[in-house]
Design a protein around this motif. Structure first.
Motif, PDB file in Angstrom:
ATOM      1  N   PHE A   1      -6.601  -9.232  -5.149  1.00  0.00           N
ATOM      2  CA  PHE A   1      -6.772  -7.975  -5.860  1.00  0.00           C
ATOM      3  C   PHE A   1      -8.225  -7.757  -6.274  1.00  0.00           C
ATOM      4  O   PHE A   1      -8.839  -8.607  -6.911  1.00  0.00           O
TER       5      PHE A   1
ATOM      6  N   THR B   1     -10.487  -0.293  -3.780  1.00  0.00           N
ATOM      7  CA  THR B   1      -9.536   0.808  -3.652  1.00  0.00           C
ATOM      8  C   THR B   1     -10.226   2.059  -3.140  1.00  0.00           C
ATOM      9  O   THR B   1     -11.296   2.429  -3.625  1.00  0.00           O
TER      10      THR B   1
ATOM     11  N   LEU C   1       0.862  -2.904 -12.039  1.00  0.00           N
ATOM     12  CA  LEU C   1       0.407  -4.103 -11.331  1.00  0.00           C
ATOM     13  C   LEU C   1      -1.109  -4.219 -11.342  1.00  0.00           C
ATOM     14  O   LEU C   1      -1.644  -5.331 -11.473  1.00  0.00           O
ATOM     15  N   PHE C   2      -1.825  -3.114 -11.198  1.00  0.00           N
ATOM     16  CA  PHE C   2      -3.287  -3.165 -11.281  1.00  0.00           C
ATOM     17  C   PHE C   2      -3.703  -3.755 -12.630  1.00  0.00           C
ATOM     18  O   PHE C   2      -4.608  -4.595 -12.712  1.00  0.00           O
TER      19      PHE C   2
ATOM     20  N   ARG D   1       2.354   0.651  -9.270  1.00  0.00           N
ATOM     21  CA  ARG D   1       0.976   0.386  -8.823  1.00  0.00           C
ATOM     22  C   ARG D   1       0.052   0.274 -10.036  1.00  0.00           C
ATOM     23  O   ARG D   1      -0.744  -0.659 -10.131  1.00  0.00           O
TER      24      ARG D   1
ATOM     25  N   VAL E   1       0.214  -2.650  -4.409  1.00  0.00           N
ATOM     26  CA  VAL E   1      -1.159  -3.051  -4.734  1.00  0.00           C
ATOM     27  C   VAL E   1      -2.100  -2.899  -3.547  1.00  0.00           C
ATOM     28  O   VAL E   1      -3.241  -2.430  -3.699  1.00  0.00           O
TER      29      VAL E   1
END
Length: 457
Positions: free
Chosen positions: A299, A304, A24-25, A21, A278
């Motif tokens: 994204f 979040t 990927l962020f 995670r 994600v």
């Protein structure tokens, strides 16, 4: 400003979906800002860090679709950290401490009994040259603490600065340094803890944004102060929520829970892992996203949640099926060849079976069934055996086309009076050996008349 991010795990085990995670962020943020992604291994713990884990982490990242612009190892940069230590000592903000762990523990207990926070009281700053010489004569070696900033200018006063920053994920954040002990940057044996090498590398490597788990929020206050002590502009920080299991348990590299390696070996597609890693715990719906470019479009770090992101590993299989069911043949072709699926029938075969796959490797079983017949012969009742005898007597002659299944079952229905499950289930079992699977209308042309007749009970 060129956006530069980094993913900096310790190579002490295989990374799991929670680590993915963070990676990927950073990767998606770099993609969206045409920036750079640095893979940095925080491997200053020589005893626990292993090259095999570094190599495995790079392999896992490549499998996910992350390809770093540079790879760095902290274990090769000790001279840079040594120079930073000397600068901090010269500035008077790195000081020697001689307490043993037992002495520190006793002081914490005393502070608690007095209703004071259990932070280090900076007693080492008051040591006389004679006391230091006595400690050294006893063979004590110092550890080194970073002197956190103080509004008053008097290190004996408790009032210290509050550190503020605008977090990329969480918005306005504050850490009160008065609630923290001066952090140890260098151990008695001269080895470094996490904080100093991380800050020095972020400066040296031009890292503009640090995106990591929210378990580092408190660390950020200390690190910003250290950036300032080294006369550097702190990067933009962003702290995302952590992934936990559905029961709220954390993930660990040491236990191997939901490691990328284990998910890969279990047949999970990389974009199923990336999609869940994600999107869970954000305002976006969790759905299978087929490409990294499309995932980048969805994204948004600010979307979040601040609370932990609980997820059910079974969701991975739901996303996996969705990806496979829509995967074009061109994407699956090379992997199918490895499974033995090739030739003119490979593409129509894939289009016929993909909607029934949990894992791509399951296609091999259907290919064997198509080529060789049922892997296990089912048992039939006398009535069904008689029915199948009639049915196979009615099998159309070649050439076959896309309507052969409809034509055949129409003749069977007319001749036997059977319909629905009573008609279709015996035929499916005879042709495939299984009670469910791909549409027989799609499989029959691939079997051909001879291959179909060979399945007659």
């Amino acid at each position: 400003m060129t956006v530069t991010v980094r993913f900096a795990p310790s190579p002490t085990g295989r990374i799991h979906i929670g680590n993915a995670r963070t990676a990927l962020f950073n990767w998606l943020f770099a993609m969206n800002n045409k920036g750079r992604f640095i893979q940095r291994f925080d491997d200053t713990d020589i005893a626990r860090s292993k090259q095999e884990f570094s190599d495995a982490i790079l392999y896992d990242l490549h499998w996910l679709g992350i390809f770093p612009d540079a790879t760095e190892y902290q274990s090769r940069r000790f001279e840079v950290y040594d120079a930073a230590v000397e600068r901090l000592k010269a500035a008077g903000v790195l000081y020697a401490c001689y307490e043993t762990p037992e002495e520190l523990d006793l002081r914490r207990k005393v502070r608690r009994t007095r209703g004071l926070p259990p932070v280090y009281g900076r007693e080492a700053l008051a040591l006389s040259p004679e006391q230091i010489a006595e400690y050294q004569a006893d063979g004590r070696r110092p550890h080194w603490r970073f002197l956190l900033p103080n509004f008053s200018g008097d290190p004996q006063q408790p009032e210290r600065t509050e550190i503020h920053w605008n977090d990329l994920v969480r918005g306005e954040e504050t850490v009160d340094l008065a609630s923290l002990s001066d952090p140890v940057l260098v151990r008695e044996d001269g080895t470094y803890l996490y904080t100093l090498p991380s800050v020095v590398d972020d400066i040296e490597m031009g890292v503009s944004h640090v995106i990591r788990g929210d378990d580092h929020v408190t660390n950020t206050g200390v690190q910003i102060a250290l950036f300032q002590a080294l006369a550097a502009e702190p990067p933009v920080f962003g702290h995302h929520n952590l992934l936990t299991t559905a029961s709220g348990e954390g993930l660990s590299k040491r236990t191997g829970a939901l490691s990328i390696e284990s998910l890969r070996e279990d047949g999970i597609e990389p974009m199923a892992v990336a999609s869940l890693a994600v999107l869970v715990g954000t305002s976006e719906n969790v759905a299978a996203v087929p490409t990294m470019a499309e995932l980048a479009e969805r994204f948004d770090p600010a979307a979040t949640s601040k609370s932990a992101a609980k997820f059910d590993p079974d969701e991975l299989f739901v996303l996996n099926r969705s990806l496979l069911h829509h995967m074009p043949f061109s994407e699956a072709q090379d992997r199918l060849i490895v499974l033995g699926v090739s030739g003119d029938q490979a593409e129509p075969f894939w289009l016929a079976v993909r909607g029934n796959l949990d894992r791509l490797a399951d296609a091999a079983r259907w290919w064997r069934t198509l080529r060789e017949g049922p892997q296990e012969r089912p048992e039939f009742s006398d009535d069904d055996r008689d029915f199948l005898g009639q049915a196979f007597d009615l099998l159309p002659e070649e050439p076959w086309n896309g309507t052969v299944w409809k034509d055949w079952t129409g003749k069977i229905r007319e001749a036997t009076g059977r319909k629905g499950k009573a008609l279709f289930m015996p035929l499916r079992l005879a042709l495939t050996g299984l009670p469910s699977g791909p549409e027989l209308a799609d499989l029959l042309p691939l079997m051909g008349r001879e291959g179909t007749m060979a399945r007659r009970p």
